[in-house]
Design an enzyme around this catalytic site. Structure first.
Site, mmCIF file in Angstrom:
data_model
loop_
_atom_site.group_PDB
_atom_site.id
_atom_site.type_symbol
_atom_site.label_atom_id
_atom_site.label_comp_id
_atom_site.label_asym_id
_atom_site.label_seq_id
_atom_site.Cartn_x
_atom_site.Cartn_y
_atom_site.Cartn_z
ATOM 1 N N GLU A 52 1.004 -1.208 -0.032
ATOM 2 C CA GLU A 52 -0.149 0.242 -0.005
ATOM 3 C C GLU A 52 0.913 1.219 0.022
ATOM 4 O O GLU A 52 1.790 1.368 0.743
ATOM 5 C CB GLU A 52 -0.818 -0.030 1.278
ATOM 6 C CG GLU A 52 -1.872 1.343 1.620
ATOM 7 C CD GLU A 52 -2.573 0.985 2.621
ATOM 8 O OE1 GLU A 52 -3.713 1.583 3.069
ATOM 9 O OE2 GLU A 52 -2.343 -0.149 3.573
ATOM 10 N N LYS A 121 -9.088 2.261 -2.248
ATOM 11 C CA LYS A 121 -9.300 1.586 -0.948
ATOM 12 C C LYS A 121 -10.805 1.858 -0.611
ATOM 13 O O LYS A 121 -11.435 3.027 -0.560
ATOM 14 C CB LYS A 121 -8.342 1.900 0.020
ATOM 15 C CG LYS A 121 -8.414 1.104 1.341
ATOM 16 C CD LYS A 121 -7.134 1.765 2.375
ATOM 17 C CE LYS A 121 -7.155 0.978 3.608
ATOM 18 N NZ LYS A 121 -5.968 1.374 4.246
ATOM 19 N N CYS A 175 -5.374 -3.319 2.134
ATOM 20 C CA CYS A 175 -5.238 -3.309 3.666
ATOM 21 C C CYS A 175 -6.534 -3.791 4.358
ATOM 22 O O CYS A 175 -7.165 -4.593 4.447
ATOM 23 C CB CYS A 175 -4.303 -2.411 4.201
ATOM 24 S SG CYS A 175 -3.713 -2.591 5.656
#
Length: 646
Positions: A52, A121, A175
């Protein structure tokens, strides 16, 4: 062996990378990312996933609001796009995206000089040590969008992106997305993705790695996918937290590759993923198919084409004994669990029928030994005396001193009600009744003995009010290696889903862990005895002349074939290839092909025996019960399968 030349086998090599980074030093990070790409290319990886925000580093804090850093990040993405030109690898790299006065934490998907798409994300953590909502907006509702970036127009942007080349379909999340109640990867896989990349920055605290690994493994299992996890490393700021750079590659619940954390140089791990295996598992799983209706958007599939699918050296581990755990502690735990399943099943059947006795034929071989051990444990469990176990040895024309003495000794050591019934006279009378010459040692000669033994056991059970407990195992069921209405039949079959390779370990487990020295010595000698039905006359010196594996082939090969044919639904060509990898140096290609052909013929032609098998418990992932896992017509043709490996 290189796989690029093997027709129709959809293997793909994938890589997870953790470049050494410096906080907000885009030029340094770019150099390390390029180096990792080169490493991935050198091992023929078709996909590499980076952590990330790896272009900028994850721990930039309020610097993410600085236009200077955002501009440098965009320039670096453009440089990586250009660097990908001519490289046959899909690259997923993390960087921010500044669009419409909002900054998104994104995965940029690059291939051969193009940005194929950008995935934002979805879930932005803002608790404990995480403050991402201070800088980033959620992309959870970004669907169907496009963005112009770095001189490239209308780049697909959103959480609804799938990237497809042939049978491989790639999806990406970032994540915290994996930690959410319903991860985006769940929707991506239901939409078709069979490989998921997670670009992550998960800091280290005590025991978090264990949880993270289990999360990755579990998600790959639930989604029946490959899952690549790439965590950022020790180059991140250590102001308040430390990052370990964990890299993980899992497939359908199995961890294929992992690194050691806290490395001080750039790291790349790779593994080969079996796409066909994943897709075939999805076909079998009805729940997976039905769940597709919950996907909240229509996936945008972005097609690209690999120049080749050569995975390089085939280093994917292929276990030659898929039914038997290689780890000793796991194997011991598995043995305990199987015994618990078998004993619980038999206890239920005895209690339901009200029977207080069990009847079993004991040959001095592995299968009857295992069944007897299960009966003894069951009687202990339900507080019945072992003298209620009627053990019967039935010596015939081929019974050797070794198997006979082991059978007698084991029954006496276990404290059973032991009986001996010699079947020679009865078989000779039967030969006379049906007009068979006892000098002709054909199938009639053999099956008369097997059926005589079963008749005696059944009649003894009637006489004494007991259940005949079957001894045949899963491998014998698969091959039809039993006499129809002979040893094929019983009143309850405790071994029916235990393969021969696992039978050995179950008996050894008892010998080494669960019994006294004297019984252990008997069990170990039984383990060393060749597998045999002892239906042909013994040799001049009393030795065994009929060895099962000389006739039908090695059981370890047949169990391997069975696992991949039934559990994985693989085609013979794929099974043959995998067996060559698993048994390299032990069996050559000609031998494996010969016994695989034998397996296919027998598996198809002997289905009629499986269609009439007694009840028995399922203990593992493979069962051939006609009432449970395997429904197959007895007159199905095997030509379609056999022709592929002729």
């Amino acid at each position: 062996m290189e796989i690029g030349t093997v027709k129709g086998l959809n293997f793909i090599r994938v890589a997870s990378a953790c470049p050494l980074t410096r906080v907000a030093d885009v030029a340094f990070n770019l150099k390390e990312i390029k180096s990792c790409i080169d490493q991935a290319v050198s091992v023929h990886a078709a996909l590499v996933v980076f952590p990330e925000l790896s272009v900028t580093s994850y721990t930039c804090g309020d610097l993410f609001l600085q236009q200077r850093l955002l501009n440098q990040s965009e320039d670096a993405v453009a440089a990586l796009r250009d660097y990908s030109l001519g490289k046959d690898i899909l690259i997923a790299v993390g960087a921010p995206l500044n669009m419409n006065t909002a900054v998104y934490n994104c995965a940029y998907i690059l291939f051969n000089g193009k940005i194929l798409g950008i995935v934002p994300k979805s879930y932005i953590p803002n608790y404990e040590e995480f403050y991402e909502q201070r800088w980033f907006s959620s992309g959870r509702k970004v669907i169907g969008a496009t963005v112009d970036l770095a001189g490239q127009k209308a780049i697909p942007f959103g959480v609804d992106l799938l990237f497809q080349s042939g049978a491989a379909q790639f999806g990406f999340e970032i994540c915290e997305d994996l930690w959410s109640v319903v991860p985006p990867s769940s929707h991506l896989c239901l939409a078709g993705a069979n490989l998921i990349g997670n670009l992550s920055a998960s800091n280290e605290v005590v025991s978090k790695s264990d949880y993270r690994r289990e999360l990755v493994r579990s998600q790959s299992a639930k989604c029946m996918s490959a899952y690549l996890y790439s965590g950022t490393g020790i180059g991140e700021s250590s102001t308040d937290v430390v990052f370990g750079g964990e890299l993980l590659i899992a497939e359908n619940g199995q961890m294929l590759a992992a690194n050691d954390r806290f490395q001080r140089t750039s790291q790349v791990i790779s593994s080969i993923v079996d796409i066909d295996r994943l897709n075939l598992q999805r076909i079998k799983n009805i729940s997976f198919r039905e769940a597709r209706s919950i996907v909240p958007w229509q996936a945008r599939k972005i097609a690209f084409v690999y120049a080749a699918m050569n995975v390089g050296t085939f280093d994917r581990p292929v276990d030659p004994h898929p039914f038997v755990p290689s780890d000793e502690h796991v194997r011991e735990s598995r043995c305990r669990e199987i015994f618990s399943i078998q004993t619980a099943a038999l206890a239920k059947r005895l209690e339901h029928t009200g029977m207080k006795r069990a009847v079993i034929g004991i040959s001095g071989g592995l299968d009857s030994t295992l069944a007897l051990l299960v009966i003894a444990k069951t009687f202990d469990l339900i507080h019945l005396p072992r003298k209620k176990i009627m053990t019967v040895t039935l010596p015939g024309f081929g019974t050797t001193d070794r198997t006979y003495h082991n059978a007698v000794a084991l029954c006496k050591e276990l404290g059973t009600d032991f009986h001996e019934v010699n079947i020679v006279a009865a078989c000779l009378q039967h030969f006379k009744d049906i007009g068979h010459d006892p000098k002709i040692h054909d199938v009639t000669y053999e099956n008369v003995q097997a059926r005589e033994r079963t008749q005696i056991l059944m009649d003894l059970a009637n006489k004494h009010g007991g259940l005949v407990i079957g001894t045949g195992d899963l491998s014998e069921m698969a091959l039809g290696w039993s006499t129809y209405n002979g040893d094929h039949m019983s009143m309850y079959a405790v071994n029916c889903s235990v393969p021969k390779t696992l039978v050995r370990y179950l008996v050894r487990y008892v010998a080494e862990k669960k019994t006294d020295h004297q019984t252990s010595e008997i069990l170990l000698d039984i383990l060393d005895t060749p597998v045999t039905p002892e239906l042909l006359p013994k040799g001049s010196e009393g030795e065994i002349t009929q060895k099962t594996e000389d006739i039908v082939g090695p059981y370890e090969l047949h169990d391997f074939f069975l696992y991949y044919f039934v559990r994985s639904e693989f085609e013979p060509e794929r099974i043959l290839f995998l067996a060559q990898q698993a048994f390299a140096g032990k069996y050559d290609e000609a031998a494996i092909r010969k016994w695989l052909q034998k397996f296919i013929r027998r598996f198809f032609t002997q289905q009629f025996k499986r269609s009439a098998t007694p009840d028995g418990p399922k203990v593992g992932t493979v069962s051939l019960s006609p009432r449970g896992d395997w429904r197959m017509p007895s007159d199905a043709c095997f030509a379609t399968w056999l022709n592929q490996i002729q």
